[in-house]
Structures are given as structure tokens and as C-alpha cells.
Design an enzyme around this catalytic site. Structure first.
Site, PDB file in Angstrom:
ATOM      1  N   LYS A 144      30.621-125.542 -22.740  1.00 61.21           N
ATOM      2  CA  LYS A 144      30.033-124.212 -22.841  1.00 61.21           C
ATOM      3  C   LYS A 144      30.853-123.310 -23.779  1.00 61.21           C
ATOM      4  CE  LYS A 144      26.476-124.779 -20.120  1.00 61.21           C
ATOM      5  NZ  LYS A 144      26.554-126.158 -19.660  1.00 61.21           N
ATOM      6  N   HIS A 145      30.321-122.128 -24.041  1.00 61.41           N
ATOM      7  CA  HIS A 145      30.976-121.214 -24.986  1.00 61.41           C
ATOM      8  C   HIS A 145      32.437-120.991 -24.629  1.00 61.41           C
ATOM      9  CE1 HIS A 145      26.686-120.247 -25.398  1.00 61.41           C
ATOM     10  NE2 HIS A 145      26.968-119.808 -26.612  1.00 61.41           N
TER      11      HIS A 145
END
Length: 422
Positions: free
Chosen positions: A207-208
Site C-alpha cells: 500500500k501507499h
């Protein structure tokens, strides 16, 4: 119909020279800062003889810092995004065999906790031309049994939260925002995950921003709901209740841990730059793709700022000499990292949902005599099917530099020039 042989032969998929022979680079988003944070915890453990646990100072700081990043409120850390949804639903204390509307396009973990809590998932189609559901699609599924709505922001693109909230408020329904793929995305200047009753985030490694291999965060501005979240995430422990209280509900141990939180704190400090750099990469790609016939970037909602977990692209079969699968094979052969099909994000089409395999072969929760809805209801999602047929995803990240952007554009231009209709 196929492209002229003289042009098609130039493609790598037909034996031509590929634009890029070396793979696009991995993200490389973990560095010495994350190592130092973990080392410090392990050194402390060796010095004190006490292993890193959970609900400790690192997790408290991580949750406090993430709440501040979102503009204030309360956050609890859990061990995955799937657990975050489970806990959010549990904290809302919905009665079994009531209905929860959920977006058609989501990770399986973005839907499975619903039936695991003996709630009935009602699958909302996407808005036309989108991977996200919309207000019209949500409202079409509301019945007297509806008790909550789960909305996902897929690929970092914000869903129409003002419109969905208008529907939810009209019917008195809480909204859970699944922002697992949309850290740092905004709509009308406001972070997604902060519009609804509860926002949930996955912080797994891809994820980011990540808290290690797995992790999740649950956000709310409602202090009492936050307290219920804390209890739901840790076996019903009597957090925030009078002395002498015992565990108040049956629950699972879904806690985050100090090592994950230490990594997450470092990653969180990098998040604004990560999002900004992804937006720059996509901006440059958008400029270079603007004049191509066979592929385009779908427009965002007005006021939306995507954070681009991946870049969704639309293929135009009417302008090409081939179908989408052939087109994507040509892109991949030139070296481009793409996901040609996102059907893995349609959990309602999977065996577990189709055959109601949640609790053995019982068919529960649908089969329960306490469920008063349509046990055999089907969920045709023509908009989602059309989006799957015409879209594919480019797997990019914030560490793409000028060379990666140039190669990606060269690949698109080569394939477009070869396979487009004249």
C-alpha cells in the site's frame, strides 16, 4: 480483424525488439529509516528482556499521528485491512441477518467480513465507466433490512462520497469508507476515509504507506465509536468502562503490534511525498497519452485528487485492430508492468459467494430462517462487467523516474501506432 502484417511484426509479442528489456524497478520504499526503527525496538528488548508487544507507545504514537494526518479524530491499529472492516462492522453492533450494501469491486477481504458477522452482503454495481460504486447504485439496493453501507475507493480514485452520504443520511445509515487503496487521496480538498462514519485502511506491504507485511487502521471522529472499536479489536476487553467491568462482547485478537507500528510511523512521514510523486508520474503519463487512439485515462470526479495505487486505463476496442487481451499482451511483451484483468476484485463472482461457503455447507447467513430477505437474490453488475471488459491497470509507483516514464510512453505509442485503426 488484425493489424497489417508489416506493422504487427514490429511488436515484441511477434518477435520484434521490445522497448524495454530490463524489468521496471521495484518500489524500494523501505530504507534505513525503517531498519533503524525496528533495530531500536529490538535493542530495547535485548536490554530489558521484554519483547515488543502491542498497545504500547509505538502503536499509540502511530495512531495519534495518523489521526492528525487526517485532520483530527481517533485511530486504532489492527493486523490487516480485512480485520479493519471486521472490527468496524463489529463496533457498529449491527443485528445479525440485516443487510449491508458493499461495492462490487473490492478486495475479497473488503466483503468477506460481512457474512462472517452473519450479515447479508448486498452488492452494489459500479457507476458507469468506473471501478467505484455511486449514489444511484447504492440507493437501488436499500431495503427495510439495510443497516450499513461499505464504500471502496478503488485504485486511489475517490468515490462520490457527497452523493453517497446524501443517500445514507436520507435513510439513516452509517457509512464505512474502505480507503485501503487510497491513502492520501482527496475529494474537494478532504481526505477520503474521513467522510463516513468510519474509515478503514490497509497498511500491508504494497500500500501507499505500510506497517510491514500486514496491518490496518480504523479511523473515526466519534469518540464513543472509537471506544467500541477498541473493544471489538481486542476480544471485547472493557476499555473505557468502569473498573470491575469484564470483557463485554465476544471478539477476536486483531491487534497491531509495536514493530509494525514503528515501521508505520516512519512510512507515514513519507506518505505525503509518496502521493505527490505518484501524482507527478501520472500527470506526465497523461500528457503523453492524450493523443493516442486506443487507450485513454478515464476522468476523475470533479474535485477529486487520486493517489493512484495503480493507474486505471481504458482500452477502446472500436479504435483498434484487436481485443483488449491481445492489446495487453502486446504491452506486456514490450516490458510494461500491467494487470490486464481486475476480475480478482469481483468477490461476488467467486465460489465462496456463489455457493454461500461461509460456515461449512450450511448456506448461512443467507439460509437462516431469521433472514427475511431474498435468499437467492442475484447481483448482476453490468457497469462493473463493462469496466472489466474495457479497462486494465498499469502498475506504477512513486519511484518511477524520467527513464521509466519515457519507456512507458514509448511502449504505449508503439503499440498504439501498430494496433490502431487508420
Amino acid at each position: 480483424m488484425t493489424a497489417p502484417k508489416t506493422r504487427a511484426a514490429q511488436l515484441a509479442v511477434h518477435g520484434g525488439e521490445p522497448v524495454r528489456r530490463t524489468p521496471f524497478p521495484p518500489r524500494g520504499h523501505f530504507g534505513p529509516e525503517e531498519k533503524a526503527a525496528v533495530d531500536a525496538l529490538l535493542e530495547q528488548a535485548m536490554a530489558t528482556g521484554v519483547a515488543p508487544g502491542y498497545n504500547g507507545p509505538e502503536e499509540e504514537a502511530y495512531c495519534r499521528e495518523f489521526a492528525a494526518y487526517l485532520g483530527g479524530g481517533f485511530v486504532d491499529g489492527v493486523n490487516s485491512g480485512t480485520s479493519a472492516l471486521y472490527v468496524a462492522l463489529k463496533a457498529l453492533a449491527l443485528e445479525p441477518f440485516s443487510e449491508v450494501i458493499v461495492a462490487a469491486v473490492t478486495d475479497p477481504g473488503g466483503m468477506m467480513p460481512i457474512p462472517l458477522l452473519n450479515l447479508i452482503p448486498m452488492v452494489a454495481d459500479t457507476a458507469p465507466g468506473s471501478f467505484n460504486t455511486g449514489p444511484e447504485q447504492v440507493e437501488a439496493l436499500i431495503t427495510p433490512l439495510t443497516r450499513a453501507i461499505v464504500v471502496s475507493h478503488i485504485g486511489g480514485e475517490p468515490a462520490d462520497m457527497p452523493g453517497i452520504l446524501t443517500v445514507a443520511e436520507r435513510h439513516g445509515l452509517p457509512v464505512i469508507e474502505d480507503a485501503s487503496q487510497a491513502h492520501g487521496a482527496r475529494l474537494n480538498g478532504r481526505f477520503v476515509g474521513t467522510f463516513g462514519t468510519i474509515g478503514i485502511f490497509s497498511t500491508m506491504s504494497g500500500k501507499h504507506h505500510a506497517s510491514g507485511a500486514q496491518g490496518g487502521l480504523i479511523y473515526t471522529r466519534d469518540e464513543q465509536l472509537y471506544q467500541a472499536v477498541r473493544r471489538a479489536a481486542d476480544r471485547g476487553k472493557p476499555f473505557f468502562l468502569p473498573p470491575g467491568s469484564t470483557n463485554v462482547t465476544a471478539g477476536l485478537n486483531l491487534n497491531l503490534n509495536e514493530i509494525a507500528a514503528a515501521i508505520g510511523r516512519v512510512q507515514l512521514r513519507k506518505l505525503p511525498e509518496i502521493v505527490a510523486r505518484r501524482q507527478v508520474v501520472v500527470g506526465k503519463l497523461a500528457e503523453g497519452l492524450a493523443d493516442l487512439a486506443t487507450v485513454s485515462l478515464p476522468p476523475l470526479l470533479d474535485g477529486a485528487e487520486a493517489s493512484y495505487w495503480f493507474l486505471r486505463l481504458r482500452f477502446h476496442p472500436e479504435r483498434a485492430h484487436c481485443d483488449k487481451e491481445t492489446y495487453c499482451r502486446a504491452l506486456a511483451a514490450e516490458g510494461l508492468p500491467i494487470n490486464p484483468s481486475y476480475r480478482a476484485a469481483l468477490p461476488h463472482t467467486m465460489d465462496w459467494f456463489v455457493h454461500r461457503r461461509v460456515f461449512g455447507r450450511s448456506g448461512y447467513p443467507w439460509a437462516s430462517p431469521d433472514y427475511q430477505g431474498d435468499r437467492e437474490r442475484q447481483f448482476p453488475c453490468p457497469n462493473a462487467e463493462a469496466a472489466m471488459d474495457t479497462h486494465f491497470n498499469l502498475q506504477l509507483h512513486e519511484n518511477w523516474g524520467a527513464a521509466e516514464i519515457a519507456d512507458a510512453l514509448a511502449i504505449f505509442r508503439k503499440v498504439d501506432a501498430t494496433l490502431r485503426r487508420d
